[in-house]
Design a protein around this motif. Sequence first.
Motif, mmCIF file in Angstrom:
data_model
loop_
_atom_site.group_PDB
_atom_site.id
_atom_site.type_symbol
_atom_site.label_atom_id
_atom_site.label_comp_id
_atom_site.label_asym_id
_atom_site.label_seq_id
_atom_site.Cartn_x
_atom_site.Cartn_y
_atom_site.Cartn_z
ATOM 1 N N PRO A 67 -2.276 9.229 7.188
ATOM 2 C CA PRO A 67 -1.539 8.957 5.941
ATOM 3 C C PRO A 67 -1.999 7.672 5.255
ATOM 4 O O PRO A 67 -2.551 6.771 5.893
ATOM 5 C CB PRO A 67 -0.085 8.829 6.427
ATOM 6 C CG PRO A 67 -0.043 9.560 7.721
ATOM 7 C CD PRO A 67 -1.386 9.335 8.352
ATOM 8 N N HIS A 68 -1.741 7.597 3.947
ATOM 9 C CA HIS A 68 -2.106 6.403 3.177
ATOM 10 C C HIS A 68 -1.453 5.153 3.773
ATOM 11 O O HIS A 68 -2.055 4.076 3.792
ATOM 12 C CB HIS A 68 -1.679 6.557 1.716
ATOM 13 C CG HIS A 68 -2.394 7.660 0.996
ATOM 14 N ND1 HIS A 68 -3.759 7.718 0.887
ATOM 15 C CD2 HIS A 68 -1.915 8.753 0.331
ATOM 16 C CE1 HIS A 68 -4.109 8.800 0.193
ATOM 17 N NE2 HIS A 68 -3.011 9.448 -0.142
ATOM 18 N N GLY A 69 -0.218 5.322 4.238
ATOM 19 C CA GLY A 69 0.507 4.184 4.791
ATOM 20 C C GLY A 69 -0.129 3.611 6.035
ATOM 21 O O GLY A 69 0.120 2.451 6.395
ATOM 22 N N GLN A 70 -0.969 4.405 6.714
ATOM 23 C CA GLN A 70 -1.664 3.942 7.910
ATOM 24 C C GLN A 70 -3.127 3.587 7.612
ATOM 25 O O GLN A 70 -3.909 3.356 8.535
ATOM 26 C CB GLN A 70 -1.605 5.022 8.994
ATOM 27 C CG GLN A 70 -0.195 5.335 9.471
ATOM 28 C CD GLN A 70 -0.162 6.414 10.536
ATOM 29 O OE1 GLN A 70 -1.143 6.668 11.234
ATOM 30 N NE2 GLN A 70 0.988 7.072 10.683
ATOM 31 N N GLY A 71 -3.463 3.561 6.340
ATOM 32 C CA GLY A 71 -4.824 3.178 5.965
ATOM 33 C C GLY A 71 -5.803 4.329 5.871
ATOM 34 O O GLY A 71 -7.018 4.103 5.762
ATOM 35 N N GLY A 72 -5.300 5.575 5.897
ATOM 36 C CA GLY A 72 -6.182 6.729 5.820
ATOM 37 C C GLY A 72 -6.209 7.354 4.434
ATOM 38 O O GLY A 72 -5.503 6.917 3.524
ATOM 39 N N LEU A 73 -7.024 8.403 4.278
ATOM 40 C CA LEU A 73 -7.130 9.104 3.003
ATOM 41 C C LEU A 73 -6.141 10.262 2.892
ATOM 42 O O LEU A 73 -5.993 10.846 1.822
ATOM 43 C CB LEU A 73 -8.557 9.645 2.814
ATOM 44 C CG LEU A 73 -9.668 8.610 2.694
ATOM 45 C CD1 LEU A 73 -11.021 9.304 2.521
ATOM 46 C CD2 LEU A 73 -9.404 7.666 1.520
ATOM 47 N N GLU A 74 -5.491 10.611 4.017
ATOM 48 C CA GLU A 74 -4.488 11.681 4.072
ATOM 49 C C GLU A 74 -5.056 13.026 3.619
ATOM 50 O O GLU A 74 -4.387 13.805 2.931
ATOM 51 C CB GLU A 74 -3.254 11.313 3.239
ATOM 52 C CG GLU A 74 -2.004 12.037 3.685
ATOM 53 C CD GLU A 74 -0.732 11.470 3.068
ATOM 54 O OE1 GLU A 74 0.316 12.123 3.197
ATOM 55 O OE2 GLU A 74 -0.787 10.362 2.483
ATOM 56 N N LEU A 75 -6.290 13.322 3.997
ATOM 57 C CA LEU A 75 -6.857 14.634 3.719
ATOM 58 C C LEU A 75 -6.313 15.642 4.729
ATOM 59 O O LEU A 75 -5.920 15.276 5.836
ATOM 60 C CB LEU A 75 -8.383 14.589 3.825
ATOM 61 C CG LEU A 75 -9.133 13.656 2.875
ATOM 62 C CD1 LEU A 75 -10.626 13.711 3.171
ATOM 63 C CD2 LEU A 75 -8.858 14.020 1.424
ATOM 64 N N GLY A 97 -7.765 -1.589 11.746
ATOM 65 C CA GLY A 97 -7.725 -0.452 10.835
ATOM 66 C C GLY A 97 -8.924 0.456 11.042
ATOM 67 O O GLY A 97 -9.869 0.121 11.758
ATOM 68 N N TYR A 98 -8.890 1.614 10.397
ATOM 69 C CA TYR A 98 -9.952 2.597 10.596
ATOM 70 C C TYR A 98 -11.276 2.154 9.986
ATOM 71 O O TYR A 98 -12.335 2.355 10.578
ATOM 72 C CB TYR A 98 -9.515 3.949 10.029
ATOM 73 C CG TYR A 98 -8.199 4.410 10.614
ATOM 74 C CD1 TYR A 98 -8.059 4.578 11.993
ATOM 75 C CD2 TYR A 98 -7.092 4.644 9.811
ATOM 76 C CE1 TYR A 98 -6.858 4.977 12.548
ATOM 77 C CE2 TYR A 98 -5.878 5.036 10.363
ATOM 78 C CZ TYR A 98 -5.763 5.202 11.727
ATOM 79 O OH TYR A 98 -4.574 5.579 12.279
#
Length: 251
Positions: free
Chosen positions: A214-222, A163-164
């Motif tokens: 995206p949130h689904g990929q563990g990001g903040l989706e900014l 993950g990031y």
Amino acid sequence: MTTIKQSLAKVPEVTLIFWIIKIAATTLGETGGDAVSMSMQLGYLVGTGIFATIFLAAVTAQIKAKSFRPLLYWTTIVATTTVGTTLADFADRSLGIGYAGGSTILLALLLASLFVWHRTLGSVSVDSINSPKAEAFYWVTIMFSQTLGTALGDWTADTAGLGYTGAALIFGSLLLLILLAYFLTNLSRTVLFWGAFILTRPLGAAVGDFLDKPHGQGGLELSRYTASGALLAFMLLSLFLFRQKAAEAPH
């Protein structure tokens, strides 16, 4: 002698603010590169062409400059990070080489660049960059390191499944080890500098992906545009508040 040396050096002195701006620049390279290739839907190849043109123009201006110009230097650094992002994504995803294959090829190119540079000029230390030939080697090496960092950061976050945030912790920890080695050992300062320089790129790649994925990929989706604008503003503010000097001692 010092005055002459400072006038020839067109790279900044390596201080804490140098590394802070460098990490911001590499993160901007990730969000900015993705904004053009993904958000604008231009694709990796077109994005690479756009940023490669900017990179060549910036490097040409940097080499022709008569003295150290912080804004020009960091513009060139950002150009290497954006072209590194789109180029690595094009090789890894569009050409199907994969993160492992792309990272291996780019590592070989980076090591070859450092080897040829050292054999040609006798040193890869930043304080030796006082001629157009040395600058050319410097920027080619940086471009390879930025591209490698993108592939390595994505490989660690995606293929390795960390993950990031996990990837950011890994590369952040490696940078901490280099910092400890700097203060606690007699290891070559040049080796430590390039080790840190290379590792800040995958750290920036992981942080950049964490901000805009995206949130689904563990990001903040900014928004990539918002994240890129905020990072650029931070860099400009840092350059305004903390005046950088040209390098005058080995790193």
